[in-house]
Design an enzyme around this catalytic site. Structure first.
Site, PDB file in Angstrom:
ATOM      1  CB  ILE A 257      -0.931  -0.023   1.235  1.00 49.48           C
ATOM      2  CG1 ILE A 257      -1.930  -1.169   1.071  1.00 49.48           C
ATOM      3  CG2 ILE A 257      -1.654   1.317   1.395  1.00 49.48           C
ATOM      4  CD1 ILE A 257      -2.749  -1.443   2.307  1.00 49.48           C
TER       5      ILE A 257
ATOM      6  CG  HIS B 223      -9.700  -4.642  -6.325  1.00 51.62           C
ATOM      7  ND1 HIS B 223      -8.817  -5.072  -5.361  1.00 51.62           N
ATOM      8  CD2 HIS B 223     -10.934  -5.046  -5.918  1.00 51.62           C
ATOM      9  CE1 HIS B 223      -9.486  -5.699  -4.407  1.00 51.62           C
ATOM     10  NE2 HIS B 223     -10.768  -5.702  -4.714  1.00 51.62           N
TER      11      HIS B 223
HETATM   12  C1  GRF Z   1      -4.663  -9.648 -10.337  1.00 55.32           C
HETATM   13  O1  GRF Z   1      -5.791 -10.433 -10.103  1.00 55.32           O
HETATM   14  C2  GRF Z   1      -4.911  -8.229  -9.870  1.00 55.32           C
HETATM   15  O2  GRF Z   1      -6.230  -7.824 -10.013  1.00 55.32           O
HETATM   16  C3  GRF Z   1      -4.567  -8.328  -8.414  1.00 55.32           C
HETATM   17  O3  GRF Z   1      -3.459  -9.190  -8.369  1.00 55.32           O
HETATM   18  C4  GRF Z   1      -3.474 -10.058  -9.500  1.00 55.32           C
HETATM   19  C5  GRF Z   1      -2.167  -9.865 -10.189  1.00 55.32           C
HETATM   20  O4  GRF Z   1      -1.933 -10.796 -11.196  1.00 55.32           O
HETATM   21  N1  GRF Z   1      -4.351  -7.028  -7.857  1.00 55.32           N
HETATM   22  P1  GRF Z   1      -0.656 -10.659 -12.124  1.00 55.32           P
HETATM   23  O5  GRF Z   1       0.563 -10.547 -11.214  1.00 55.32           O
HETATM   24  O6  GRF Z   1      -0.818  -9.440 -12.986  1.00 55.32           O
HETATM   25  O7  GRF Z   1      -0.638 -11.932 -12.910  1.00 55.32           O
END
Ligand code: GRF
Length: 206
Positions: free
Chosen positions: A94, A111
């Site tokens: 964060i 998200h």
């Molecule tokens: C995704 O589901 C994103 O929404 C969340 O973390 C995941 C990341 O996946 N915040 P990646 O590392 O881009 O494959």
């Protein structure tokens, strides 16, 4: 106009990073990506960045005595590379108001839920357990409040009877790979305006 410099912050697999890099290689995204930074040295996404000849950094908060110094390191990188836009693509740390005060460009986050429902961790699992019929993903502007900034775009994904956390997460992720580059393009092209909590998006015709 000079190309915008976009930094991508990751912590894990980097599949959203890969989607962005591919769209850039197809000239859908007109930007430089001077670096990718990961909060973990074992993030698979680091290799994806290297495969696409992008400079990588690992900045682990555990190596700093305070959050302030950790964020100063990230800010130093954004200054060094004249970054205009930051994309948090699965970045699990964060960022505080200190960071946002000093980096004044847009920061986007993806998200895996239809915000404001299910902010925070394990969003897909919590959505499934809650029994929602529609899950999804959201791209929003990062502000001081976690997962609560103005919303750029959302995609709705139906939940099926036989869904598991894994199957639902996978279907959401496939949409994330489309949505995040789409929003990044809008931000790079400056085709939007923030009015309070609302993000007004303009296409070429208005
Ligand atoms: C995704 O589901 C994103 O929404 C969340 O973390 C995941 C990341 O996946 N915040 P990646 O590392 O881009 O494959």
């Amino acid at each position: 106009m000079a190309q915008k410099n976009v930094a991508v912050f990751i912590s894990g697999k980097g599949s959203n990073l890969e989607a962005i890099l591919k769209k850039r290689e197809l000239s859908y995204l007109d930007c430089n990506i001077p670096f990718v930074v990961s909060s973990r040295k074992d993030a698979k996404g680091l290799q994806i960045a290297k495969d696409h000849h992008i400079q990588t950094y690992v900045v682990n908060h555990r190596c700093f005595s305070s959050r302030h110094l950790y964020e100063e390191k990230l800010l130093e990188l954004t200054k060094k590379h004249s970054i205009d836009i930051i994309v948090l693509a699965g970045f699990m740390k964060i960022l505080s108001s200190h960071f946002m005060h000093h980096f004044t460009g847009p920061i986007l986050n993806i998200h895996p839920a239809l915000l404001p429902a299910f902010p925070g961790l394990n969003a897909q699992k919590r959505a499934l357990e809650y029994g929602v019929k529609f899950a999804g993903c959201t791209v929003h502007l990062v502000t001081d409040n976690v997962d609560a900034g103005p919303i750029f775009a959302q995609e709705i994904i139906p939940v099926f009877n036989d869904d598991s956390e894994e199957s639902l997460s996978l279907r959401i992720l496939e949409r994330e790979h489309i949505l995040l580059p789409e929003v990044l393009k809008i931000v790079i092209d400056g085709n939007y305006e923030i009015m309070g909590r609302r993000v007004l998006i303009y296409d070429d015709n208005n």
